[in-house]
Design an enzyme around this catalytic site. Structure first.
Site: not given
Length: 273
Positions: A96, A237, A239
């Protein structure tokens, strides 16, 4: 190397460094978080690590443009050490805001003869911050040589959260050149035909409509790698999808095992196995 070391670089405004460190550790790496000032003071410390990751957030408040200030710091003050790091067969990941940083620093796509990076990330077509899950398709065919992070991945679903994620190349010729060179490794996609999200729409220009393409990116680009494939920047994302319960439909569908985000981090760790 069983447990590669990950250098997670944060700056004022970065807010996903903790989650990213946790994801790398869940994948089997050893992750350390450092403020950019530490690296500016001691650039040689990067030599002790095998993976450099710039996580998401709003570095320096996204003043001027998202990721611009941190990108200038890297280019002007840390260019030599980053080139040395990358030349040693190590990995770089930008998520990002980190993608915005790597791209604007010239670490993913080399600048043209006039010194300008051939593409950028700018404001979403909606003119606002978009926070949603998106479907993605990798353009590597599952070949690890193309991009180790995406090894074995064809399609996946991940969340996005950004206001400036629209990929815009310099011109049409540049887009064709980047595509033919294999830089455009991740794209927004429509859900499978059997998905409850709806049937894929028909488009005339090849750019998926909102919300399938959440920002209006040219060629539906969601992620870019460098010529070696060892440096990857992506707007989604990973994660945020390392556990089945992270998925919004985890009680109604069978989430992938392991989750797609965790696969990306495991691929990075496995590169050094």
């Amino acid at each position: 190397m069983a447990s590669p070391r990950v250098f997670i670089l944060r700056a004022p405004g970065t807010n996903c460094d903790g989650e990213t460190a946790f994801a790398f550790e869940r994948a089997g790496a050893k992750a350390d978080r450092f403020h950019v000032r530490r690296l500016l003071e001691s650039p040689a410390m990067l030599r002790e690590y095998q993976i450099l990751c710039i996580p998401g957030g709003f570095s320096y408040g996204d003043d001027i443009a998202a990721g611009r200030i941190l990108a200038l710091q890297l280019r002007r003050h840390l260019g030599a050490v980053l080139e040395e790091f990358h030349a040693e067969d190590k990995l770089l990941l930008g998520i990002c805001n980190g993608f915005q940083v790597l791209l604007k620093a010239g670490l993913l796509l080399p600048p043209d003869e006039d010194g300008i990076v051939p593409a950028t990330l700018t404001w979403n077509d909606s003119g606002r911050y978009e926070d949603r899950w998106v479907h993605l398709k990798a353009s590597t065919g599952g070949r690890s040589r193309a991009c180790p992070f995406l090894d074995g991945i064809d399609r996946m679903e991940l969340p996005i959260a950004h206001a400036e994620g629209k990929f815009v190349p310099r011109d049409a010729a540049t887009l064709r050149r980047l595509e033919s060179a294999g830089h455009l490794v991740l794209r927004y996609a429509t859900p499978p035909a059997e998905s409850p999200c709806g049937a894929p729409p028909v488009t005339a220009d090849g750019i998926l409509p909102f919300p399938f393409n959440p920002n209006g990116s040219e060629a539906n680009v969601a992620g870019v790698c460098d010529a070696s494939g060892r440096a990857l920047g992506l707007m989604p994302h990973p994660e945020r999808f390392i556990d089945a319960v992270h998925h919004p439909r985890w009680t109604r569908e069978t989430p992938p095992d392991p989750p797609w985000g965790l696969r990306i981090f495991r691929n990075a760790v496995g590169y050094f196995a």
